[in-house]
Design a protein around this motif. Sequence first.
Motif, mmCIF file in Angstrom:
data_model
loop_
_atom_site.group_PDB
_atom_site.id
_atom_site.type_symbol
_atom_site.label_atom_id
_atom_site.label_comp_id
_atom_site.label_asym_id
_atom_site.label_seq_id
_atom_site.Cartn_x
_atom_site.Cartn_y
_atom_site.Cartn_z
ATOM 1 N N TYR A 32 -5.124 15.212 0.443
ATOM 2 C CA TYR A 32 -4.870 14.077 -0.250
ATOM 3 C C TYR A 32 -3.213 14.012 -0.427
ATOM 4 C CZ TYR A 32 -9.622 14.113 -1.789
ATOM 5 O OH TYR A 32 -10.922 13.717 -2.144
ATOM 6 N N ASN A 34 0.118 11.859 1.576
ATOM 7 C CA ASN A 34 0.730 10.614 2.062
ATOM 8 C C ASN A 34 2.088 10.952 2.846
ATOM 9 O OD1 ASN A 34 -2.010 9.340 1.464
ATOM 10 N ND2 ASN A 34 -0.817 8.827 -0.693
ATOM 11 N N TYR A 36 5.718 8.686 3.590
ATOM 12 C CA TYR A 36 6.193 7.416 3.630
ATOM 13 C C TYR A 36 7.513 7.485 4.323
ATOM 14 C CZ TYR A 36 3.083 6.151 -0.022
ATOM 15 O OH TYR A 36 1.806 6.098 -0.691
ATOM 16 N N ARG B 99 -2.228 -0.175 -4.407
ATOM 17 C CA ARG B 99 -3.051 0.887 -3.801
ATOM 18 C C ARG B 99 -3.970 0.471 -2.855
ATOM 19 N NH1 ARG B 99 -6.840 4.374 -7.657
ATOM 20 N NH2 ARG B 99 -8.241 2.868 -6.946
ATOM 21 N N GLY B 104 -10.443 8.738 -3.305
ATOM 22 C CA GLY B 104 -9.329 9.560 -3.724
ATOM 23 C C GLY B 104 -8.159 9.623 -2.855
ATOM 24 N N PHE B 105 -8.790 9.126 -1.323
ATOM 25 C CA PHE B 105 -7.451 8.954 -0.442
ATOM 26 C C PHE B 105 -6.798 7.597 -0.777
ATOM 27 C CE2 PHE B 105 -8.521 12.970 1.918
ATOM 28 C CZ PHE B 105 -9.872 12.934 1.633
ATOM 29 N N TYR B 106 -6.013 7.700 -1.827
ATOM 30 C CA TYR B 106 -5.355 6.373 -2.341
ATOM 31 C C TYR B 106 -3.583 6.751 -1.711
ATOM 32 C CZ TYR B 106 -9.158 6.088 -5.261
ATOM 33 O OH TYR B 106 -10.427 5.943 -5.924
ATOM 34 N N TYR B 107 -3.224 5.355 -1.553
ATOM 35 C CA TYR B 107 -1.612 5.284 -1.010
ATOM 36 C C TYR B 107 -1.305 3.945 -1.335
ATOM 37 C CZ TYR B 107 -4.865 3.553 2.536
ATOM 38 O OH TYR B 107 -5.910 3.049 3.314
ATOM 39 N N PHE B 108 -0.193 3.848 -1.391
ATOM 40 C CA PHE B 108 0.623 2.350 -1.524
ATOM 41 C C PHE B 108 0.711 1.912 -0.209
ATOM 42 C CE2 PHE B 108 0.597 2.585 -5.782
ATOM 43 C CZ PHE B 108 1.554 3.663 -6.471
ATOM 44 N N ASP B 109 -0.033 0.883 0.166
ATOM 45 C CA ASP B 109 -0.061 0.326 1.480
ATOM 46 C C ASP B 109 0.902 -0.820 1.739
ATOM 47 O OD1 ASP B 109 -3.630 -1.214 1.721
ATOM 48 O OD2 ASP B 109 -1.903 -1.196 0.314
ATOM 49 N N TRP B 111 4.057 -2.992 -0.368
ATOM 50 C CA TRP B 111 5.108 -2.830 -1.354
ATOM 51 C C TRP B 111 5.772 -4.114 -1.730
ATOM 52 C CZ3 TRP B 111 7.150 1.979 -3.386
ATOM 53 C CH2 TRP B 111 6.322 3.191 -2.794
#
Lengths: 107, 121
Positions: A32, A34, A36, B99, B104-109, B111
């Motif tokens: 899990y 990421n 950036y 988000r 569970g595989f969360y991210y900020f895609d 902005w």
Amino acid sequence: DIQMTQSPSSLSASVGDRVTITCRASQRINNYLNWYQQRPGKAPNLLIYAASTLQSGVPSRFSGSGSGTDFTLTISSLQPEDFATYYCQQSYSVPRTFGHGTKVEIK
Amino acid sequence: EVQLVQSGAEVKKPGESLKISCQGSEDTFTGYWIGWVRQMPGKGLEWMGIIFPGDSDTKYSPSFQGQVTISADKSSRTAYLQWSSLRASDTAMYYCARRGGSRGFYYFDQWGQGTLVTVSS
């Protein structure tokens, strides 16, 4: 909170170099994780999620690997637009903490 | 394409209140969680909290719980971050972000462009 530790905090490299950035979690987070990229004066941009899945539109010179507590981001051949700061982030639990960043500068 | 547009820069005095906003460009705004991230001058990214505008379910980082309030208005597709009494240490750039992801595989895609908040006497 899960602590994310990146290394190095900064590095100098030349166009065409292979660059590797590491990120370590204070506890196991499976994959899990990421990555950036943030260019100066801009909002961050998602590069990789689930440790190794490339976000749509991101160049293939970026890759990610790792699982558990240790992760890497690799840029296979650094391009001028890649000079930026890179952050890892865990998505295992709330708060979804970021690393402190790695600044990639021009040598 | 989803776009998040944030309100403009603010200059405030210590002790003043403030509410900044983040508006989504599509109806799908209400189907996503919207988070807030702080970046103090010259520093890294800090995850503050996140809200689901559909039902206003909100989660805070312990570091920011009680210091800020996150809210949303799904009818206007807008999320908010507010302070009741600003401090000089609140001086920072604040980003909202959508988000993405699942299981569970969360991210900020996506902005926002950021809102610069300056607190100075």
